[in-house]
Design an enzyme around this catalytic site. Structure first.
Site, mmCIF file in Angstrom:
data_model
loop_
_atom_site.group_PDB
_atom_site.id
_atom_site.type_symbol
_atom_site.label_atom_id
_atom_site.label_comp_id
_atom_site.label_asym_id
_atom_site.label_seq_id
_atom_site.Cartn_x
_atom_site.Cartn_y
_atom_site.Cartn_z
ATOM 1 N N ASP A 93 0.747 -1.182 -0.016
ATOM 2 C CA ASP A 93 -0.048 -0.136 0.019
ATOM 3 C C ASP A 93 0.933 1.306 0.070
ATOM 4 O OD1 ASP A 93 -2.264 1.732 0.493
ATOM 5 O OD2 ASP A 93 -3.258 0.093 1.060
ATOM 6 N N HIS B 264 1.623 1.945 -3.336
ATOM 7 C CA HIS B 264 0.736 2.590 -3.723
ATOM 8 C C HIS B 264 1.214 3.905 -3.978
ATOM 9 C CE1 HIS B 264 -2.895 -0.078 -2.908
ATOM 10 N NE2 HIS B 264 -2.043 -0.771 -3.532
#
Ligand SMILES: *[C@@H]1O[C@H](CO)[C@@H](O)[C@H](O)[C@H]1NC(C)=O
Ligand SMILES: *[C@@H]1O[C@H](CO)[C@@H](O)[C@H](O)[C@H]1NC(C)=O
Ligand SMILES: *[C@@H]1O[C@H](CO)[C@@H](O)[C@H](O)[C@H]1NC(C)=O
Ligand SMILES: *[C@@H]1O[C@H](CO)[C@@H](O)[C@H](O)[C@H]1NC(C)=O
Ligand SMILES: *[C@@H]1O[C@H](CO)[C@@H](O)[C@H](O)[C@H]1NC(C)=O
Ligand SMILES: *[C@@H]1O[C@H](CO)[C@@H](O)[C@H](O)[C@H]1NC(C)=O
Ligand SMILES: *[C@@H]1O[C@H](CO)[C@@H](O)[C@H](O)[C@H]1NC(C)=O
Ligand SMILES: *[C@@H]1O[C@H](CO)[C@@H](O)[C@H](O)[C@H]1NC(C)=O
Length: 390
Positions: free
Chosen positions: A210, A233
């Site tokens: 993430d 991410h």
């Protein structure tokens, strides 16, 4: 009477002095000895080769002048029933944590490892998306803290949260989340910074699933420097403006010299729009010298985050975005899209600069998109005339 009093004092003193500041594994839960050592010793050492097993939560708030020299390992037990009922609750985005560390003038270093025993959490989360998975280390109300030369592995969820902190430095961390099953390492953010000022994150290597670093509400004066992020991410501002009646500020952020590989995003700003959401401002953010490879969205502003185009047109974001610089972003995307700057209608983005932008699609035409924004900087001409709505 006096001599009896004195002998009691001497006895107490002897007991305190006898408390070990160099810890060995007890074979049971090592949380109690770790907590009492941190209370009574100024330097606590966990030697190389020693693995402490922590099976109950660590409340280390309100400490001062402490040094945890972690040369060995602290491993949090994979006891899901215990942790789901007892991890400390964080009143932001429904988070929980194994460990609260706070106070003044604290140092954690030593070259050792924090192990979150993540695999069982990845596997259990795959069939229970409401599972509350603990953050490994939360700095809570901490001032003047250095976390340096530490490996963090197998985080069940976020690795680090800075909550209400000031003057914090993370240097030379190696963060690694990996799943040995088919289940994903969801939400394993490297760092989240919330209601904190003057935070530095530098010289670190992150492999996760993430955000590599996320600037949450009221992260101000943050320097991110020399990071290698893989599988993440991206470096993300937000998401901001999600909660009604809240005002979210992210200001004075410099993220420089970042390599971003196999990632969903590179440099990103996201803010909510739509009915009944919050407000805020994102100001003076610079992403500088990013080298990207296989990144789906190398440069992103999304000011209609989680909002349909029609709802965003009717209820533009109340998080105003200004003084943003994307400078010297290079490398390759994974598809044709190399930059997407999407603002809400009604001039909610201003002074958005793109300079020295050379990211290319791996093959074919590279696509840049924009909406409701006047892009400036020496790469502005790469963008098509932006669609203006509303
Ligand atoms: C942690 O310990 C401090 C000091 O003893 C206490 O005031 C605080 O309530 C504890 N925090 C939690 C979340 O239990
Ligand atoms: C899923 O996790 C939640 C939160 O930790 C827990 O309360 C619930 O019982 C779990 N559900 C199942 C089916 O295990
Ligand atoms: C920010 O934090 C650093 C490192 O702790 C410290 O040296 C510096 O003085 C702080 N800056 C301000 C303005 O407080
Ligand atoms: C950029 O970061 C890399 C590590 O990712 C480091 O080796 C290099 O020295 C940094 N460059 C500068 C100019 O600081
Ligand atoms: C980088 O991420 C990719 C995809 O997530 C993964 O397959 C690979 O093992 C990672 N590499 C390193 C060096 O961690
Ligand atoms: C952020 O700071 C502002 C200004 O101090 C304050 O009004 C707001 O409530 C803070 N927001 C959050 C989420 O803490
Ligand atoms: C913008 O942010 C940078 C990086 O944090 C800081 O050095 C600079 O002083 C800020 N500029 C203004 C005008 O506040
Ligand atoms: C773009 O700049 C023009 C000229 O200053 C201004 O009228 C317009 O409102 C700006 N558009 C947006 C979306 O900011």
């Amino acid at each position: 009477m006096l001599s009896r009093f004195l002998s009691v004092l001497i006895f107490i003193h002897a007991c305190l002095a006898a408390l070990p500041c160099t810890l060995q594994a007890t074979g049971g839960d090592d949380a109690p000895q770790l907590l009492s050592a941190m209370q009574s010793c100024s330097v606590v050492t966990i030697p190389k080769g020693v693995t402490l097993s922590v099976g109950t939560r660590l409340n280390m708030t309100g400490l001062s002048n402490k040094h945890l020299s972690l040369k060995g390992t602290i491993k949090f037990t994979p006891d899901i029933p215990y942790w789901t009922g007892n991890a400390f609750f964080i009143p932001f985005q429904t988070q929980v944590t194994f460990w609260l560390l706070g106070g003044k003038n604290l140092r954690v270093d030593g070259g050792g490892t924090l192990d979150g025993s993540g695999q069982i959490w990845y596997d259990t989360f795959a069939s229970n998306s409401s599972l509350l998975r603990p953050i490994v280390l939360t700095l809570f109300q901490a001032t003047d803290v250095v976390v340096e030369n530490i490996n963090m592995i197998n985080g069940p969820e976020w690795f680090n949260l800075v909550n209400e902190g000031k003057n914090i430095v993370y240097n030379n961390l190696h963060i690694d989340a990996r799943s040995t099953s088919s289940h994903r390492i969801s939400n394993t953010d490297g760092w989240n910074i919330y209601r904190s000022d003057n935070v530095t994150i530098q010289n670190s290597v992150i492999n996760n699933g993430d955000d590599c670093v996320a600037f949450k509400p009221n992260a101000t004066n943050v320097l991110v420097s020399n990071l290698q992020c893989n599988g993440s991410h991206g470096i993300s501002v937000g998401s901001l403006g999600q909660f009604p009646d809240m005002f979210d500020i992210v200001e004075n952020v410099l993220a420089r010299n970042v390599t971003m590989t196999n990632a969903q995003n590179g440099a990103r700003i996201k803010a909510w729009a739509g009915q009944g959401v919050g407000a805020g401002r994102v100001k003076n953010i610079t992403f500088q010298h990013f080298v990207e490879s296989k990144v789906d969205n190398p440069v992103v502003i999304d000011q209609c985050y989680m909002t349909s185009a029609s709802a965003c047109a009717q209820f533009p974001s109340n998080v105003f975005i200004s003084d943003i610089f994307f400078n010297d972003i290079s490398g390759t995307s994974s598809g044709s899209l190399v930059a997407a700057l999407s603002c809400s209608p009604d001039g909610r983005c201003s002074d958005i600069n793109v300079n020295d932008f050379t990211v290319k699609a791996p093959s074919g035409t590279s696509k840049l998109t924009c909406q409701n924004v006047n892009v400036t900087g020496n790469a502005a001409s790469l963008f098509p005339t932006c669609t203006i709505t509303g």
